[in-house]
Every structure is written in structure tokens, then in C-alpha cells.
Design a protein around this motif. Structure first.
Motif, short mmCIF file in Angstrom:
data_model
loop_
_atom_site.label_atom_id
_atom_site.label_comp_id
_atom_site.label_asym_id
_atom_site.label_seq_id
_atom_site.Cartn_x
_atom_site.Cartn_y
_atom_site.Cartn_z
N GLU A 1 61.10 6.76 3.62
CA GLU A 1 60.22 7.43 2.68
C GLU A 1 59.92 6.50 1.52
OE1 GLU A 1 60.94 11.98 2.33
OE2 GLU A 1 61.43 11.04 0.43
N MET B 1 57.44 4.08 1.20
CA MET B 1 56.67 2.85 1.36
C MET B 1 55.19 3.16 1.24
SD MET B 1 58.39 0.88 4.55
CE MET B 1 57.87 2.11 5.71
N HIS B 2 54.46 2.30 0.54
CA HIS B 2 53.03 2.56 0.45
C HIS B 2 52.19 1.30 0.51
CE1 HIS B 2 54.66 2.00 -3.54
NE2 HIS B 2 53.58 1.29 -3.71
N CYS B 3 52.82 0.16 0.74
CA CYS B 3 52.00 -1.04 0.88
C CYS B 3 52.65 -1.99 1.85
CB CYS B 3 51.76 -1.71 -0.47
SG CYS B 3 53.21 -2.57 -1.09
N CYS C 1 55.82 -3.62 0.95
CA CYS C 1 56.97 -2.72 1.02
C CYS C 1 57.62 -2.85 2.39
CB CYS C 1 56.56 -1.26 0.85
SG CYS C 1 55.66 -0.90 -0.64
N LEU D 1 54.39 0.51 8.69
CA LEU D 1 53.96 1.21 7.49
C LEU D 1 53.20 2.47 7.85
CD1 LEU D 1 53.33 1.27 4.41
CD2 LEU D 1 51.34 -0.11 4.91
N TYR E 1 63.45 2.10 -1.25
CA TYR E 1 62.98 3.20 -0.40
C TYR E 1 64.16 3.96 0.17
CZ TYR E 1 59.42 -0.20 -1.08
OH TYR E 1 58.61 -1.11 -1.68
#
Lengths: 646, 70
Positions: B9, B11-13, B16, B37, B64
Motif C-alpha cells: 500500500e 506506492m504511487h510512482c 516507489c 506499480l 510503504y
């Protein structure tokens, strides 16, 4: 089983949306203050009050709505695991601090810029998260396909229970329009079932007693009573999901360079931005400008476009495949596919239906007698041809067989009473020095019409022959024609004899035939063909597994054995050869998209970063460009859906 | 050798995901780790006697959270 995935995604989009709305409510006044002189010809609020207002309005934008980004970014400076938040956090905080410094008349004020960068960043993330959601729509749908509950008969009563509580052996009641909860076998009832979601087969499939059904498929018109045979991780759907997830995690060679750059990107940019700062400070002696340039460099650099280029295109591509029953297991196959020159097919079960039937018997003794002997031995074998003979004989009682053994790729031997029986192809007869010249012309006639002939001998004398035909799949002809016209060299590789193989090959339009290949030699033949170019091998049987592995792209028929599926790079759930054509088209289109994306991502960074370093981009413009670059990559990936693959 | 699937949970790029890969790969006993991702999942190949907590810690170090291990 993966229901939480979707809600996760929705909550990610939702939280970006909330942040985005609040950020802009506060940022729009900031923008008006900043631009008022240019827009209206007078200053809305005079210095230094304007700075104070911007600092006050900007604070929540950065430290409340941007809290997650700032926190995640600053963490990088402590753990040395930098991510793109590190760039945004550093850029906005530095810009914000200039606001305070400007009150003491040191330098120009960038505090408004800080808020605008954060607002644009949030907007970009929101749009990108939405586009990523769209890219994974088909796959997510597949992941969530499983039934949530099931109606089962327990103690003579129909009760609805959660899917986790269904056990093997439960009889499920599936009403028209309902989802069959798990894999099973029909024990009562007749209906047709829509299996398109898992196999890509668009026509409903008829089911009656003893038919196998797949969990998550939809019952159409009748009530089915289905005994559960597989649950949880063992079901067909669970296997498909595993394959698809595996593919998403697998790396494509072309992505390697981008991945390497991504992993060192953020620290490199931080260093570059410091160098740019020092350059403007020392050479041009302009602190304000130096800060502006440093912030521009930080926020324009975008590892995301590079990192998203491949996975988003792969996601859309594999989603399109899944919808057609094409499961890409290894991402690498997508890149390799464009190099393929030769397509090699296994015959039985791949080009043909794999359900042979006895068509002719030619015998010197009574037909029944011949079948009785043959079926008694073949009963002990697992080969599809053996099965055809057993079905044809339809015996109530079999003769006792001793000393039975299978000669791989040749036939079977054993004893009935004191008589030595051998059933198989010419190779078996030759090995055992059994003459079959009396039957030769008959054998050749059968073979010329594409039938496989089993020679039956008793005590080294041939007593008859049994011809078995395996019908060609409906769309094999069309598929091979299309491959031929696309310029592929098509080859059939089979253990069957030359004549039968040629007859089938000419029926479907394959020009090259390699026949009489022993199972263990299939991989070797593929290796030989590879000397003349990349080879795709299509097969379904256990004996095809080594060849599937040896080939550059192995395409396994999903209707075949688990071992073959394990060995394939791509699995065709429907088992139709048209899937081969679609796989090739889809792989090529996906790979083109990946290349396009990587090109734009590289080009963007190569052009934009120097512009920022030389002070040609205002920090806000830099941030907008950055947001657009990652959005455009994901949007471009979504455009893959327009490609023609059928 | 066994395979683990972890759900991650936060991660957004792309960096990451690459951070998680790097960090988890350093855990002793881990043979390979690839993170998607798009699916927010990581596939880990590791020795049978791996300590799940070590992997969770490695993910936490990058900022994360592991929410599920299969």
C-alpha cells in the motif's frame, strides 16, 4: 478474492480528488495575487502583505493537503530511498521558505509558486491515477470475476453460503443468469453456459450431465446442479489470475534501461539541481534566480513517465488479451514476438481437435475379435488414440493382459494368454521385425486421407489395421492461411507418420512437415529451425513442454495439459489457432506502444531538464510540463485499445 | 525456493516501485523481487526459511506497507 484492489484504487483517486479541490480553493487566490499586476494592471494586495497572505494560504496547501507527499518525500533524505515526492517536497519547501526570507528583503518571493507547484502536482497525480485505473480496468475485472457466494445443497436444503465455505463435493444449485461459483461437474440438469469471460469464446457452450464447468462463468437458460471439484487456489480462474499477475511483475528487456535510470534518477536530479543553483549563484551572482532555477530542475524531472511507459502499455495489452482468452505469462514474449520468422505447430490437439475417432478397420480376422484384442491392450494406455480404440470397441469385459508396456512415440506391447501382441506404428513393427507388406497399400490409402493407422500384430504377424482420424479444428485453416499471408514460415512437427501428417498439413495449408519425430526430439527439431530465425512453437501436450521452452515464444493451448501451460510464454484459453494470429498482432501493437512511450519519456526528460538548468522555464511551467508528461504516457498506453488485433 | 506474493500500500510512482524492489532484494534469502506499480503487488522468489517480518521491514523502510502476504 481481490475485491479490495478496486476499492484501494478508488480510494487513491478519491483522496487525490479531495486534496486537489482544497488545494485549488486556496491556490487560486494565490495565483490572482501573483498575477494581478499583469492581469489587472494593479496589485491586489500590496507588498509585504501579499507575501504574508500567500504564506498563510500556501501553508495548508503544502503541509495539510500535501502532507503525504512532503512526508514521503522527506523520508527519502533519511533513508536514501528517494522517490519523486522527494523532488516535489524539496522544491516546494525551498520555494516556500523564500517567502519568509523575502520579508527581510533578501530575495524574490516564490512562496506562491510553492503552492501552485503542489496544486498542479496533485492535479497531475489525480489525472494519472484515473488513467492508470482505466489502463488496468480489464485485468481488475478479471481479478474480481470470482463469485462471492454460492447456493449449495446441505442436508437436503438449499442454502446460500459465502464462497470460502464451499467444499469439494458440495452440490451447487446454479439458476439461470447466475454465476457458477467454482469449478465442477454437472450432476443434473441441462443448460448453456457463457464462458467468454475466462476463455474468450463468445458462443455459449452446452452443458449436460458429466460436463465440466468453470467457476465464474454464467449459466444461461436452465438450472444446473454442479458438484464442486476444485475450490480456491486450484480453480481455473485462480490459475488465470496467477498467470496474469505473474506477467505484470515480469520485466521486458526494453524496460531495463529505463528501470536503471529510474533507480538513480531522483538522487541525480537533486545533485543536478544543487549544481544549477551553485552555477547561478557563483557565476551570475543572482540568489533569487538561482533558487528559481533549482526549483524548476527539481520539479520538471519526471521519473514517472519513464517508469510508467512499459507497465501501463503492458497492462492495457494484457487486458485486451485476457478479453480474448489470450494470457500473456511472460512480458518478454511481447518483445520477442516481432522477431519471429517461423511458426511451428504440433498436430494433435493443436491443429486437430485432439479427439481421434476410429474410422476404418481392415482385418484378416473378424473385426470384433481384432477390436477386442486391441482395446484390451489400449485400455491400459493414456494416449488419445488408445482411447479412441477403447471407445470404438465398447467392451463389457476386457481380456487379461500381462507384461504390458508403452513404447513412447511408437505404440504398446503386451501378452494376452501366451500370445504376444504389439500395436503401433511402422516404427514399432520395424523394431520388432514384423513384416506388414501385405497391408501396406491399405495403410497408405488411409494415411493419404489424413488418418493415423495402428497396426495390430499377434505373435509377430499382422492381423489387421485400425485407422483413426482426428478432425481439424474449425478455425485452424483460417488461422494458418492468415499466418501464411503475413509471411510466416509455417511448419508442422509431429510424431505421426509422414503421409498422415502431409494430408492434414495440406488440408490446413501448411507447406512444411517434419514427421516421425519422437517426443523427446521435438525440442531438438525446434532448435534446428531456430538456426534460420526465431521460432514460435504452438503445442498442448506433455511432450510439447520441452519444445515450448526451447522455442523463442512458446504458445500453449489452454485446453491442453497443465505441464504444457506451465511451459508456455503465452496461453490460449480457448484453444483456437486464431489466438496465435491475435497474439502476434497484440504483441506487436503492445510493443510498438511501449517503444513510443519510452521514446517520449526519454525525449521529454532530455529536452526539459536542460531547459530548466539554463533557467529557461518558470518553476510553475516546469511543474505543469512534468504533470503532462506522465499523464500523456498513461493516456497513450490507453490508446493501445484502438489497435486492430483480431 | 518458494514464491511469495505481497500486496503493498502507498506506492504511487515508478521510483516507489523501484525502491521497494531494491530494498527487498537486499533481504537475506531473497533471490529476486519484482514489483508491479499497476497491481500494487510484488512477486518475491526466496528461500523456504524466509522471515516474513524482514520483508515487511524492508518494505516499511522505503515508506510503504505490506498489507497482505500470499
Amino acid at each position: 478474492m481481490n475485491g479490495e484492489n478496486n476499492s484501494n484504487d478508488d480510494s487513491e483517486i478519491g483522496s487525490w480528488k479531495k486534496k486537489l479541490i482544497w488545494s485549488w480553493i486556496l491556490t487560486i487566490p494565490i495565483a490572482l495575487i501573483m498575477l494581478s499586476e499583469r492581469l489587472f494592471g494593479f496589485e491586489l494586495i500590496e507588498m509585504p502583505y501579499s507575501v504574508i497572505v500567500m504564506l498563510v494560504l500556501g501553508f495548508p496547501v503544502l503541509f495539510i493537503f500535501g502532507y503525504d507527499t512532503i512526508k514521503s518525500g522527506l523520508r527519502g533524505f533519511f533513508t536514501f530511498y528517494f522517490n519523486m515526492d522527494s523532488l516535489i517536497a524539496l522544491g516546494t519547501i525551498v520555494a516556500y521558505i523564500t517567502g519568509f526570507l523575502s520579508l527581510f528583503d533578501f530575495i524574490a518571493d516564490y512562496s506562491g509558486v510553492a503552492a501552485m507547484i503542489m496544486a498542479f502536482f496533485t492535479t497531475g497525480k489525480y489525472v494519472e491515477a484515473k488513467a492508470r485505473g482505466r489502463a488496468s480496468a480489464e485485468i481488475m475485472k478479471l481479478l474480481q470475476l470470482g463469485a462471492k457466494s454460492s447456493i449449495v445443497i446441505r442436508n437436503g436444503k438449499e442454502i446460500e453460503i459465502p464462497i470460502d465455505e464451499v467444499v469439494v463435493g458440495d452440490v451447487m444449485v446454479v439458476k439461470p443468469g447466475d454465476k457458477i461459483s467454482t469449478d465442477g461437474v454437472v450432476v443434473k440438469g441441462e443448460s448453456s453456459v457463457d464462458e467468454s469471460m475466462v476463455t474468450g469464446e463468445s458462443l455459449p457452450v452446452d452443458k449436460k450431465k458429466n460436463s465440466l464447468v468453470i467457476g465464474a462463468t454464467i449459466n444461461q437458460d436452465g438450472i444446473l446442479y454442479v458438484k464442486a471439484t476444485k475450490i480456491g487456489k486450484d480453480t481455473f480462474l485462480a490459475h488465470i489470475i496467477d498467470l496474469v499477475e505473474e506477467a505484470q511483475g515480469s520485466k521486458i528487456p526494453i524496460q531495463k534501461l529505463a528501470d536503471k535510470i529510474t533507480s538513480v534518477f531522483v538522487p541525480s536530479i537533486i545533485i543536478l539541481s544543487i549544481l544549477a543553483f551553485l552555477n547561478w549563484l557563483i557565476i551570475f551572482r543572482d540568489l533569487s534566480r538561482a533558487i528559481g532555477v533549482a526549483v524548476s530542475v527539481l520539479v520538471i524531472a519526471c521519473p514517472c513517465a519513464l517508469g510508467l511507459a512499459t507497465p501501463t502499455a503492458l497492462m492495457v495489452g494484457s487486458g485486451m488479451g485476457a478479453k480474448r482468452g489470450i494470457l500473456v505469462r511472460k512480458g518478454e514474449a511481447i518483445q520477442t514476438m516481432k522477431e519471429i520468422k517461423t511458426v511451428v505447430f504440433d498436430k494433435t490437439g493443436t491443429i486437430t481437435k485432439g479427439k481421434p475417432e476410429v474410422t476404418d478397420i481392415y482385418s484378416k480376422i473378424k473385426e470384433d475379435k481384432l477390436l477386442e484384442i486391441a482395446a484390451s491392450l489400449e485400455k491400459l494406455s493414456l494416449h488419445p488414440i488408445a482411447h479412441a480404440i477403447v471407445v470404438k470397441a465398447n467392451l463389457k469385459k476386457y481380456r487379461k493382459v500381462t507384461g504390458f508396456s508403452v513404447v513412447r512415440g511408437k505404440g504398446v506391447i503386451g501378452k494376452i494368454g501366451s500370445k504376444e501382441i504389439a500395436i503401433g506404428n511402422r516404427a514399432l513393427m520395424n523394431d520388432r521385425k514384423i513384416k506388414y507388406s501385405d497391408f501396406n497399400s491399405q495403410i497408405e490409402t488411409f494415411e493419404n486421407s489424413g488418418k493415423t493407422v495402428m497396426i495390430v500384430s499377434e505373435d509377430k504377424k499382422v492381423i489387421g489395421v485400425i485407422a483413426v482420424a482426428d478432425a481439424v479444428k474449425d478455425d485452424s485453416v483460417e488461422a494458418i492461411q492468415r499466418l501464411n499471408s503475413l509471411g510466416y514460415r509455417t511448419v508442422m512437427l509431429t510424431g505421426d507418420n509422414e503421409r498422415t501428417a502431409r494430408a492434414i498439413a495440406s488440408q490446413v495449408g501448411i507447406k512444411e512437415v517434419i514427421a516421425n519425430v519422437l517426443p523427446e526430439d521435438k525440442a531438438k527439431k525446434v532448435e534446428e529451425l531456430q538456426k534460420e530465425g526465431f521460432v514460435a512453437f504452438i503445442g498442448d501436450g506433455i511432450n510439447d513442454a520441452p519444445a515450448l521452452k526451447q522455442s523463442n515464444v512458446g504458445i500453449a493451448m489452454g485446453t491442453g495439459t497443465d505441464i504444457a501451460i506451465e511451459a508456455g510464454d503465452i496461453v490460449l484459453a480457448k484453444g483456437s489457432l486464431l489466438g496465435v494470429v491475435q497474439s502476434i498482432n497484440l504483441s506487436k501493437a503492445t510493443f510498438r506502444k511501449i517503444k513510443q512511450n519510452l521514446f517520449w519519456a526519454f525525449a521529454y526528460n532530455i529536452v526539459a531538464i536542460p531547459l530548466a538548468v539554463f533557467g529557461l522555464l518558470h518553476p510553475v511551467i516546469a511543474e505543469i510540463a512534468m504533470a503532462l508528461s506522465s499523464i500523456s504516457v498513461v493516456t497513450n498506453a490507453n490508446l493501445l485499445r484502438r489497435a486492430r488485433v483480431d | 525456493m518458494k514464491k511469495l506474493k505481497i500486496s503493498i500500500e502507498g506506492m504511487h510512482c515508478a521510483s516507489c516501485a523501484s525502491n521497494v524492489e531494491k530494498s527487498v532484494s537486499k533481504v537475506s534469502g531473497v533471490k529476486s523481487c519484482s514489483v508491479s506499480l499497476m497491481l500494487k503487488k510484488g512477486n518475491i522468489e526466496c528461500e523456504d526459511k524466509i522471515n516474513i517480518e524482514d520483508i515487511k521491514k524492508a518494505v516499511a523502510k522505503t515508506g510503504y506497507k505490506v498489507v497482505k502476504v500470499e
